[in-house]
Design an enzyme around this catalytic site. Sequence first.
Site, mmCIF file in Angstrom:
data_model
loop_
_atom_site.group_PDB
_atom_site.id
_atom_site.type_symbol
_atom_site.label_atom_id
_atom_site.label_comp_id
_atom_site.label_asym_id
_atom_site.label_seq_id
_atom_site.Cartn_x
_atom_site.Cartn_y
_atom_site.Cartn_z
ATOM 1 N N LYS A 93 0.875 -1.058 0.048
ATOM 2 C CA LYS A 93 0.194 0.049 0.073
ATOM 3 C C LYS A 93 0.736 1.302 -0.026
ATOM 4 O O LYS A 93 2.014 1.427 0.854
ATOM 5 C CB LYS A 93 -0.915 -0.129 1.218
ATOM 6 C CG LYS A 93 -1.776 1.299 1.457
ATOM 7 C CD LYS A 93 -2.694 1.008 2.589
ATOM 8 C CE LYS A 93 -3.463 2.288 2.854
ATOM 9 N NZ LYS A 93 -4.393 2.310 3.910
ATOM 10 N N LYS A 128 -2.405 -1.455 -3.848
ATOM 11 C CA LYS A 128 -3.221 -0.423 -3.843
ATOM 12 C C LYS A 128 -2.373 1.093 -3.929
ATOM 13 O O LYS A 128 -1.449 1.253 -3.011
ATOM 14 C CB LYS A 128 -3.874 -0.394 -2.292
ATOM 15 C CG LYS A 128 -4.765 0.775 -2.106
ATOM 16 C CD LYS A 128 -5.437 0.671 -0.619
ATOM 17 C CE LYS A 128 -5.922 1.931 -0.368
ATOM 18 N NZ LYS A 128 -6.456 2.198 1.278
HETATM 19 C C1 PBG Z 1 -6.942 2.872 5.767
HETATM 20 C C2 PBG Z 1 -7.627 2.927 4.525
HETATM 21 C C3 PBG Z 1 -7.401 4.183 3.699
HETATM 22 C C4 PBG Z 1 -8.009 3.560 2.481
HETATM 23 C C5 PBG Z 1 -8.571 2.134 2.676
HETATM 24 N N1 PBG Z 1 -8.063 1.896 4.141
HETATM 25 C C6 PBG Z 1 -6.918 5.470 3.488
HETATM 26 C C7 PBG Z 1 -5.632 5.879 3.805
HETATM 27 O O1 PBG Z 1 -4.645 5.055 3.962
HETATM 28 O O2 PBG Z 1 -5.439 7.017 4.054
HETATM 29 C C8 PBG Z 1 -8.144 4.163 1.018
HETATM 30 C C9 PBG Z 1 -9.279 4.058 0.044
HETATM 31 C C10 PBG Z 1 -9.584 4.789 -0.973
HETATM 32 O O3 PBG Z 1 -8.677 5.871 -1.234
HETATM 33 O O4 PBG Z 1 -10.390 4.364 -1.734
HETATM 34 N N2 PBG Z 1 -8.029 2.615 6.673
#
Ligand code: PBG
Length: 322
Positions: free
Chosen positions: A195, A248
């Site tokens: 991520k 992601k």
């Molecule tokens: C963290 C989380 C995030 C997303 C999914 N889980 C946000 C982040 O890391 O700030 C982002 C998903 C998206 O942008 O659609 N709980």
Amino acid sequence: MFTPYYRPRRLRTNSRIRNLVRETHLTRHDLILPLFVVYGKGKKNPIRSMPGHYQFSIDYLVKEVKEVWKMGIEAIILFGIPEVKDPVGSDATSDDGIIAQALRAIKDAVPEMYVITDVCFCEYTDHGHCGILHNHELDNDATLEILGRQVLVHACNGADMVAPSGMIDGMVGAIREALDGEGFYHIPIMSYAAKYASGFYGPFREAAESAPQFGDRSSYQMDPANGDEAVREVALDVEEGADIIMVKPAMPYLDIVRRVKDEFRLSTAAYQVSGEFAMLKAAAEKGWLDHDRVMLESLTAIKRAGADLILTYFAKEVVDKL
Ligand code: PBG
């Protein structure tokens, strides 16, 4: 004049032959729909930067889940927004927290729906970081302890799968140990394994009210410039017992999706995040892009790159085009 002997165009002559030779098929079974849940009753708050998406109170969430189930969507991922945030994200580890209550209501109304829960603390902490802080830094190992408590709340209330998204070192191992310790051997872990610290999460942070109050997430999420590191991150999560590995965001990281698929040959997920959705929506609204065409093209490209599962805010709209 040169006349080509090989003519790839032969297989593009009409839609019948194109259908016959198509390599990638997107189906409704590839899709996971993200949903946001808030406390209260009768709430369906539109999320400004994500047209067609809402923060639902549990009564409306249940209606929505019934509707999407009828449309043929069989998997959702839940994000909770608590009423009260504190330094340790207490709502997330409470048996009466927002996700615990939402799980019970959904499992009561649509028991067959496959419900995945996002496992993280950024929506629940008053500082907006993904775990417990110590001197303004994320305390990795203290966070592992509360992650274990959070997944047990999800498991006890009916979650089918848990998806840790905090990029905390050791999170998959700690969660597997917590689940197995209580006999939840059957619950799979989908790890947000690679991520990135991405600007494309902007609209989500509005939806989930989870923007960090100071600093950013670069000390735990990955540098967008790194590819080899993604392979190492995924390897660790696989070793710790991840069942599904996720990359992601999706579209700007299709090279990573492909590398991860080729390297590990495991079930691989890609998250087409809020900002990817928002940019396609905005351009389509302006008439600059053909909405349905880019929706289908983007999802097909993510699958072609190697994703078996796709988390996407387009799930509802795309399902009846398939
Ligand atoms: C963290 C989380 C995030 C997303 C999914 N889980 C946000 C982040 O890391 O700030 C982002 C998903 C998206 O942008 O659609 N709980």
